[in-house]
Write an enzyme that holds these catalytic residues in place. Structure first.
Site, short mmCIF file in Angstrom:
data_model
loop_
_atom_site.label_atom_id
_atom_site.label_comp_id
_atom_site.label_asym_id
_atom_site.label_seq_id
_atom_site.Cartn_x
_atom_site.Cartn_y
_atom_site.Cartn_z
CB SER A 166 -0.85 0.00 1.27
OG SER A 166 -1.48 1.25 1.46
CE1 TYR A 217 -4.51 -2.51 4.98
CE2 TYR A 217 -3.47 -0.37 4.68
CZ TYR A 217 -4.07 -1.50 4.14
OH TYR A 217 -4.24 -1.60 2.78
N1 LIG Z 1 -8.66 -0.78 -1.75
C1 LIG Z 1 -7.67 0.03 -1.49
O1 LIG Z 1 -7.82 1.27 -1.48
C2 LIG Z 1 -6.29 -0.52 -1.21
C3 LIG Z 1 -5.23 0.38 -1.18
C4 LIG Z 1 -3.94 -0.09 -0.92
C5 LIG Z 1 -3.75 -1.43 -0.70
N2 LIG Z 1 -4.80 -2.30 -0.71
C6 LIG Z 1 -4.51 -3.71 -0.46
O2 LIG Z 1 -4.92 -4.47 -1.57
C7 LIG Z 1 -5.30 -5.78 -1.13
C8 LIG Z 1 -6.69 -6.08 -1.65
O3 LIG Z 1 -7.58 -5.13 -1.09
P1 LIG Z 1 -9.06 -4.89 -1.62
O4 LIG Z 1 -9.34 -3.46 -1.42
O5 LIG Z 1 -9.24 -5.54 -2.93
O6 LIG Z 1 -9.85 -5.69 -0.47
P2 LIG Z 1 -11.22 -6.52 -0.52
O7 LIG Z 1 -11.68 -6.65 0.90
O8 LIG Z 1 -12.14 -5.89 -1.49
O9 LIG Z 1 -10.74 -7.93 -1.04
C9 LIG Z 1 -9.83 -8.68 -0.25
C10 LIG Z 1 -10.05 -10.16 -0.46
O10 LIG Z 1 -9.18 -10.86 0.45
C11 LIG Z 1 -9.91 -11.92 1.05
N3 LIG Z 1 -9.33 -12.29 2.34
C12 LIG Z 1 -9.32 -11.57 3.49
N4 LIG Z 1 -8.73 -12.27 4.46
C13 LIG Z 1 -8.35 -13.46 3.92
C14 LIG Z 1 -7.69 -14.60 4.43
N5 LIG Z 1 -7.31 -14.68 5.72
N6 LIG Z 1 -7.45 -15.62 3.59
C15 LIG Z 1 -7.85 -15.56 2.29
N7 LIG Z 1 -8.48 -14.52 1.76
C16 LIG Z 1 -8.72 -13.47 2.57
C17 LIG Z 1 -11.32 -11.36 1.18
O11 LIG Z 1 -12.30 -12.37 1.37
C18 LIG Z 1 -11.48 -10.60 -0.13
O12 LIG Z 1 -12.00 -11.41 -1.15
C19 LIG Z 1 -5.20 -5.76 0.38
O13 LIG Z 1 -3.97 -6.34 0.78
C20 LIG Z 1 -5.25 -4.29 0.72
O14 LIG Z 1 -4.61 -4.00 1.94
C21 LIG Z 1 -6.07 -1.88 -0.97
#
Ligand SMILES: NC(=O)c1ccc[n+]([C@@H]2O[C@H](COP(=O)([O-])OP(=O)(O)OC[C@H]3O[C@@H](n4cnc5c(N)ncnc54)[C@H](O)[C@@H]3O)[C@@H](O)[C@H]2O)c1
Length: 255
Positions: A137, A150
């Protein structure tokens, strides 16, 4: 770019950024293994087709990760690409965070990447090459209030990225992808914590120089590029995909 005869494992691959990665790697002819706790991954795998496999797996648990990687190899013959994307967001300061909450965020966001790499890399070594991409991130570089576990987990992912890059070079490359605000279910849930979700959305838009938030597909396309041969000179680095978030000195950009 084509990943014909290659297998990509995408953690958290059922939706959001991981869902976009699953779709994009599939489009580029890879076999795609979706690891997720959310059974919605089954629907996505069915929609994609015969080269997609969903395995319900909590990637913070070693026994489940080991079994999932074995199943991936049994089904598709090997593993070439690992996208460590699964993650959760929690909002708290150090003094407000319980030990259980701290451990949960570290386990899902960080330990999972270690465990998946641990069980996927030996398979890549058998193939003679491989790529690991850790979805970190911008919070590995800049932070905000109330995100102590986080931001710590995401910063530590950069150390893990360098370790993997150094230890397994030259056969295996490892990069971190560092998104700004991306429109996913995680983000939409975070907005709902506010009494005025629309105002928070607008604040997010305004924080980015490009005056919008990113899409999961933009992050997925970057992951696919980095996993491909055209990116063969990338390793060990953190690549920000953030619409210019956080590069200005506060107040320096006038409308
Ligand atoms: N959305 C944002 O703005 C953003 C920004 C920077 C980084 N990220 C990172 O990107 C990644 C994806 O985020 P997103 O926004 O798509 O999230 P999201 O919640 O939309 O999707 C995350 C997925 O991970 C799965 N998951 C959670 N815990 C799990 C586990 N223990 N085992 C297996 N699967 C698991 C969830 O069921 C979900 O399908 C994350 O690591 C998040 O920190 C997101």
């Amino acid at each position: 770019m084509s990943f014909s005869n290659k297998t990509a494992v995408v953690t958290g691959g059922a939706k959001g950024i991981g869902g976009a990665c699953s779709r994009i790697f599939y489009r580029e002819n890879a076999n795609v293994v979706i690891l997720d706790t959310d059974p919605q991954g089954q629907r996505l795998a069915a929609e994609l087709g015969a080269r997609a496999l969903f395995l319900q797996c909590d990637v913070s648990k070693e026994a489940q990760v080991k079994a999932a990687m074995e199943k991936a190899v049994e089904t598709f013959g090997g593993i070439d690409i690992l996208i460590n994307n699964a993650g959760i967001q929690r909002y708290s300061t150090v003094t407000e965070t319980s030990e259980e909450e701290w451990d949960l965020v570290m386990n899902v966001n960080l330990k999972s990447a270690f465990l998946c790499a641990k069980h996927a890399i030996p398979q890549m070594q058998k193939r003679g090459s491989g790529v690991v991409i850790n979805v970190a991130s911008v919070q590995a570089f800049i932070s905000q209030q109330n995100v102590a576990p986080y931001t710590t987990s995401k910063t530590a992912m950069l150390g893990l990225t360098r370790s993997i890059a150094v230890d397994y070079a030259p056969q295996i490359r490892c990069m971190a992808v560092c998104p700004g605000t991306i429109d996913t279910p995680m983000l939409r849930e975070a907005f709902q914590l506010s009494p005025d979700p629309e105002a928070v959305y607008q604040e997010c838009v305004d924080m980015h120089l490009v005056k919008r938030i990113g899409t999961p597909e933009e992050v997925g396309e970057l992951c696919a590029y980095l996993a491909g041969d055209k990116a063969a000179f990338f390793t060990g680095q953190a690549i920000r995909i953030d619409g210019g978030l956080g590069i200005t000195i506060a107040g320096s950009k006038k409308e």
